[in-house]
Write a protein that holds these residues in place. Structure first.
Motif, PDB file in Angstrom:
ATOM      1  N   TYR A  37     136.866  43.395 -35.735  1.00 23.93           N
ATOM      2  CA  TYR A  37     136.822  44.942 -34.840  1.00 23.93           C
ATOM      3  C   TYR A  37     137.301  44.255 -33.780  1.00 23.93           C
ATOM      4  CZ  TYR A  37     136.317  48.994 -37.748  1.00 23.93           C
ATOM      5  OH  TYR A  37     137.453  50.279 -38.839  1.00 23.93           O
ATOM      6  N   ALA A  38     138.210  44.486 -32.851  1.00 18.94           N
ATOM      7  CA  ALA A  38     138.380  44.316 -31.415  1.00 18.94           C
ATOM      8  C   ALA A  38     138.777  45.791 -30.603  1.00 18.94           C
ATOM      9  CB  ALA A  38     139.651  43.690 -31.147  1.00 18.94           C
ATOM     10  N   ALA A  39     137.839  45.143 -29.222  1.00 17.88           N
ATOM     11  CA  ALA A  39     138.041  46.235 -27.928  1.00 17.88           C
ATOM     12  C   ALA A  39     139.560  46.536 -28.133  1.00 17.88           C
ATOM     13  CB  ALA A  39     137.651  45.637 -26.671  1.00 17.88           C
ATOM     14  N   ALA A  40     139.927  48.690 -28.139  1.00 14.55           N
ATOM     15  CA  ALA A  40     141.183  48.637 -27.891  1.00 14.55           C
ATOM     16  C   ALA A  40     141.299  49.316 -26.561  1.00 14.55           C
ATOM     17  CB  ALA A  40     141.498  49.574 -29.427  1.00 14.55           C
ATOM     18  N   GLY A  41     142.100  49.269 -26.016  1.00 15.21           N
ATOM     19  CA  GLY A  41     142.028  49.683 -24.312  1.00 15.21           C
ATOM     20  C   GLY A  41     142.275  50.634 -24.234  1.00 15.21           C
ATOM     21  N   LEU A  42     141.525  51.483 -22.976  1.00 17.58           N
ATOM     22  CA  LEU A  42     141.696  53.190 -22.643  1.00 17.58           C
ATOM     23  C   LEU A  42     143.035  53.411 -21.592  1.00 17.58           C
ATOM     24  CD1 LEU A  42     138.035  54.746 -24.132  1.00 17.58           C
ATOM     25  CD2 LEU A  42     140.837  54.454 -25.300  1.00 17.58           C
ATOM     26  N   ASP A  43     143.579  53.750 -22.414  1.00 17.14           N
ATOM     27  CA  ASP A  43     145.042  54.013 -21.041  1.00 17.14           C
ATOM     28  C   ASP A  43     144.129  55.150 -20.094  1.00 17.14           C
ATOM     29  OD1 ASP A  43     146.175  51.582 -20.509  1.00 17.14           O
ATOM     30  OD2 ASP A  43     147.732  52.266 -22.117  1.00 17.14           O
ATOM     31  N   LEU A  44     143.676  55.645 -19.362  1.00 17.27           N
ATOM     32  CA  LEU A  44     143.386  56.506 -18.435  1.00 17.27           C
ATOM     33  C   LEU A  44     144.484  57.316 -18.337  1.00 17.27           C
ATOM     34  CD1 LEU A  44     140.337  55.356 -18.654  1.00 17.27           C
ATOM     35  CD2 LEU A  44     139.729  56.379 -16.389  1.00 17.27           C
ATOM     36  N   PRO A  45     143.942  58.892 -18.357  1.00 18.74           N
ATOM     37  CA  PRO A  45     145.313  59.672 -17.978  1.00 18.74           C
ATOM     38  C   PRO A  45     145.674  60.095 -16.957  1.00 18.74           C
ATOM     39  CG  PRO A  45     144.163  61.001 -19.881  1.00 18.74           C
ATOM     40  CD  PRO A  45     143.077  59.836 -19.173  1.00 18.74           C
ATOM     41  N   LYS A  46     147.111  60.305 -16.083  1.00 15.01           N
ATOM     42  CA  LYS A  46     146.940  60.735 -15.013  1.00 15.01           C
ATOM     43  C   LYS A  46     146.094  61.738 -14.340  1.00 15.01           C
ATOM     44  CE  LYS A  46     150.985  61.095 -11.677  1.00 15.01           C
ATOM     45  NZ  LYS A  46     152.397  62.067 -11.564  1.00 15.01           N
ATOM     46  N   GLY A  47     145.922  61.107 -13.192  1.00 14.50           N
ATOM     47  CA  GLY A  47     144.856  61.947 -12.298  1.00 14.50           C
ATOM     48  C   GLY A  47     143.075  62.221 -12.735  1.00 14.50           C
ATOM     49  N   TRP A  48     142.784  60.680 -13.790  1.00 15.11           N
ATOM     50  CA  TRP A  48     141.730  60.935 -13.969  1.00 15.11           C
ATOM     51  C   TRP A  48     141.175  59.096 -13.280  1.00 15.11           C
ATOM     52  CZ3 TRP A  48     137.972  63.715 -16.042  1.00 15.11           C
ATOM     53  CH2 TRP A  48     138.978  65.275 -16.303  1.00 15.11           C
ATOM     54  N   ARG A  49     140.162  59.191 -13.278  1.00 14.20           N
ATOM     55  CA  ARG A  49     139.705  57.185 -12.901  1.00 14.20           C
ATOM     56  C   ARG A  49     138.416  56.927 -13.335  1.00 14.20           C
ATOM     57  NH1 ARG A  49     136.341  57.918  -8.220  1.00 14.20           N
ATOM     58  NH2 ARG A  49     136.339  60.089  -7.409  1.00 14.20           N
ATOM     59  N   ARG A  50     137.399  56.729 -13.165  1.00 18.11           N
ATOM     60  CA  ARG A  50     136.164  55.471 -13.381  1.00 18.11           C
ATOM     61  C   ARG A  50     135.429  55.396 -12.649  1.00 18.11           C
ATOM     62  NH1 ARG A  50     136.654  52.797 -18.104  1.00 18.11           N
ATOM     63  NH2 ARG A  50     138.783  51.813 -19.009  1.00 18.11           N
ATOM     64  N   GLY A  51     134.566  56.043 -12.705  1.00 20.56           N
ATOM     65  CA  GLY A  51     132.917  56.219 -11.412  1.00 20.56           C
ATOM     66  C   GLY A  51     132.373  54.560 -11.344  1.00 20.56           C
ATOM     67  N   ILE A  52     132.874  54.030 -12.511  1.00 22.17           N
ATOM     68  CA  ILE A  52     131.626  53.057 -12.777  1.00 22.17           C
ATOM     69  C   ILE A  52     132.487  51.581 -13.569  1.00 22.17           C
ATOM     70  CG2 ILE A  52     129.515  54.249 -12.222  1.00 22.17           C
ATOM     71  CD1 ILE A  52     129.492  53.072 -16.142  1.00 22.17           C
ATOM     72  N   GLU A  53     132.053  50.433 -13.537  1.00 22.80           N
ATOM     73  CA  GLU A  53     132.937  48.882 -13.732  1.00 22.80           C
ATOM     74  C   GLU A  53     132.360  48.992 -15.063  1.00 22.80           C
ATOM     75  OE1 GLU A  53     132.476  45.675 -11.100  1.00 22.80           O
ATOM     76  OE2 GLU A  53     133.049  46.315  -9.948  1.00 22.80           O
ATOM     77  N   GLU A  54     133.412  49.474 -15.860  1.00 21.43           N
ATOM     78  CA  GLU A  54     133.168  49.009 -17.408  1.00 21.43           C
ATOM     79  C   GLU A  54     133.904  48.547 -18.036  1.00 21.43           C
ATOM     80  OE1 GLU A  54     132.486  53.328 -18.859  1.00 21.43           O
ATOM     81  OE2 GLU A  54     133.727  53.559 -17.774  1.00 21.43           O
ATOM     82  N   PRO A  55     134.543  47.422 -18.936  1.00 27.96           N
ATOM     83  CA  PRO A  55     135.143  46.891 -19.793  1.00 27.96           C
ATOM     84  C   PRO A  55     136.546  48.305 -20.161  1.00 27.96           C
ATOM     85  CG  PRO A  55     132.920  47.033 -20.956  1.00 27.96           C
ATOM     86  CD  PRO A  55     133.394  48.206 -19.892  1.00 27.96           C
ATOM     87  N   ALA A  56     137.179  47.672 -20.312  1.00 23.47           N
ATOM     88  CA  ALA A  56     139.342  48.983 -20.990  1.00 23.47           C
ATOM     89  C   ALA A  56     138.240  49.282 -21.518  1.00 23.47           C
ATOM     90  CB  ALA A  56     140.243  47.480 -20.629  1.00 23.47           C
ATOM     91  N   ASN A  57     138.285  49.131 -22.401  1.00 25.34           N
ATOM     92  CA  ASN A  57     137.672  49.685 -23.852  1.00 25.34           C
ATOM     93  C   ASN A  57     136.593  51.740 -24.070  1.00 25.34           C
ATOM     94  OD1 ASN A  57     135.508  48.131 -24.670  1.00 25.34           O
ATOM     95  ND2 ASN A  57     135.540  48.419 -26.622  1.00 25.34           N
ATOM     96  N   GLN A  58     136.447  51.615 -22.763  1.00 24.08           N
ATOM     97  CA  GLN A  58     135.278  52.172 -22.065  1.00 24.08           C
ATOM     98  C   GLN A  58     135.457  53.071 -21.238  1.00 24.08           C
ATOM     99  OE1 GLN A  58     131.359  50.419 -22.224  1.00 24.08           O
ATOM    100  NE2 GLN A  58     131.399  48.818 -23.742  1.00 24.08           N
ATOM    101  N   TRP A  59     135.195  54.268 -21.463  1.00 24.59           N
ATOM    102  CA  TRP A  59     135.145  54.938 -20.559  1.00 24.59           C
ATOM    103  C   TRP A  59     133.904  56.461 -20.104  1.00 24.59           C
ATOM    104  CZ3 TRP A  59     139.690  59.870 -20.035  1.00 24.59           C
ATOM    105  CH2 TRP A  59     139.213  60.081 -18.347  1.00 24.59           C
ATOM    106  N   THR A  60     133.246  55.987 -19.085  1.00 22.26           N
ATOM    107  CA  THR A  60     132.595  57.186 -18.676  1.00 22.26           C
ATOM    108  C   THR A  60     132.318  57.994 -18.047  1.00 22.26           C
ATOM    109  OG1 THR A  60     130.568  55.063 -19.185  1.00 22.26           O
ATOM    110  CG2 THR A  60     129.952  57.698 -18.029  1.00 22.26           C
TER     111      THR A  60
END
Length: 443
Positions: free
Chosen positions: A401-424
């Motif tokens: 398995y490999a990390a699959a990057g997440l493209d965040l929807p328009k208008g959303w952003r990350r609240g913390i630094e985290e890998p591209a395949n994760q979203w909190t």
């Protein structure tokens, strides 16, 4: 039973039986068939006291010679209700709050405590402008704990995980009223037409710009009695879960497995995104919850959902290899405290067993993904040990398995630094429940 008696009974059941707040209250409201105004008062008292327990006990301790731990459950809950009405319910006269508390003590046959209850509440009324709150400069953590009714261990947990700045925003958000979001069933109509139908029923429905086909509701009343609900035009689902399904992005004709599907919301959304074409296997280990999924799918007219009993942790055999697998694992629920306020009062040790369980379920779920397929891991908690740590361990120990990057929807952003395949997701950013997701691609 009147509103206060129902609220008291619900509080006692949650405290003594460790039951879910929403289930307890709904059962009692139905059992005693309270009118609209009485039901609203019972709900406001019940959830208000539950959410503010630490704050209320802090105040009681300043006006009572008897410690809260030494009081019976009935006396303590009656006092909490009285203090809550005096401090936080402006429309209720202080005298009415005291009289109602004394009456409750007599109804519950703790007459000997009525004088004590009366004295504590009247002392509070006389001195409520002089309550000695914790000093935010000398002891900021205790101040946050009392102000936001959050145990010290949980305040410290959030600070350790996300820092002080985000922690205070989380605490503020977890105290706020939980918004009600629904997902329009686009197999039966457009989101615009469903919004219009709801508004005609005097339910205020508003589109959510950042999440296609989502609506927020106010003045909704009893959802189960709503004509649009009964006819399968929508299902209730928070924005965080809807976003998880949008990022998993199931396509028409694909085979999907939802390994911990109950009560079925994510399966329903995925079926709608697939235009009800393909196959979704929605599993749960509880027969009652499987029936709940089946009933929801039937109401919504989603024929591609096949619900079944399966233990996501232990059952290894399953003949189908899926295009996408969703592993929404059991978790501590720290992201949904505003919906289930009783979670915050659990002992901190209850967090310990979740990561191992979640990892086993995720590893077992990985067997169901075909080569080139997508695996999603998600929780509704704000705890890095259950979230990023589980996801990163999975990648280390699964070279296929490999990390699959997440493209965040328009208008959303990350609240913390985290890998591209994760979203909190945090409730203090855009308003969804606290939530975590991670994506993996099978090579």
């Amino acid at each position: 039973m009147d509103a206060r008696a129902v609220a008291l009974e619900a509080l006692l059941r949650v405290e003594m039986n460790k039951s879910y707040s929403n289930i307890v209250l709904n059962k009692l409201l139905q059992q005693y068939q309270l009118s609209g105004r009485e039901a609203s008062l019972a709900s406001a008292l019940f959830y208000g006291v539950l959410e503010k327990r630490i704050t209320l006990d802090y105040v009681i301790s300043q006006f009572s010679k008897i410690k809260c731990k030494k009081m019976s459950n009935i006396v303590l809950e009656i006092l909490r209700m009285g203090v809550y009405q005096i401090l936080f319910m402006d429309k209720i006269p202080d005298s009415a709050a005291v009289n109602a508390a004394v009456d409750l003590s007599k109804q519950k046959k703790v007459v000997k405590a009525s004088g004590f209850i009366n004295a504590v509440l009247r002392n509070l009324i006389r001195a409520q402008d002089h309550i000695c709150w914790p000093d935010p400069q000398q002891d900021p953590l205790l101040y946050w704990s009392v102000l936001y009714s959050c145990p010290l261990w949980l305040v410290q947990h959030f600070i350790s995980a996300y820092g002080r700045n985000i922690t205070e925003k989380i605490l503020v958000a977890l105290e706020a009223h939980s918004p009600l979001y629904i997902r329009a069933n686009t197999t039966k109509g457009s989101v615009v037409s469903i919004e219009e139908d709801l508004n005609q029923l005097s339910v205020k429905a508003s589109g959510v710009t950042a999440v296609p086909d989502a609506l927020s509701l106010t003045n909704s009343g009893a959802i189960e009695q709503n004509f649009c609900y009964q006819n399968g035009l929508f299902h209730v689902q928070d924005l965080s879960s809807q976003l998880c399904c949008l990022l998993l992005a199931p396509k028409s004709g694909e085979t999907i497995v939802d390994v911990c599907a109950a009560p079925g919301g994510k399966s329903f959304t995925m079926a709608e995104l697939m235009e009800n074409q393909g196959k979704i296997y929605a599993f749960d280990q509880s027969p009652a919850k499987v029936r709940l999924i089946e009933a929801g799918a039937e109401r919504l007219g989603l024929s591609i959902i096949q619900a079944g009993i399966r233990d996501a942790q232990h059952d290894l055999e399953f003949a189908v290899q899926a295009d996408r697998v969703l592993c929404d694992a059991p978790c501590s629920g720290l992201g949904i405290i505003r919906r289930k306020p009783e979670i915050r009062y659990k002992d901190k040790n209850f967090l310990a067993d979740f990561p191992a369980l979640q990892y086993e379920i995720l590893c077992n779920s990985a067997r169901l993904v075909k080569k080139g397929g997508l695996l999603f891991y998600s929780t509704c908690t704000l705890n890095p040990e259950e979230n990023g740590a589980v996801a990163e361990r999975f990648l280390r120990e699964h070279p296929d398995y490999a990390a699959a990057g997440l493209d965040l929807p328009k208008g959303w952003r990350r609240g913390i630094e985290e890998p591209a395949n994760q979203w909190t997701l945090f409730p203090c950013l855009n308003g969804p429940d606290g939530f975590f997701m991670a994506a993996f691609r099978r090579s």
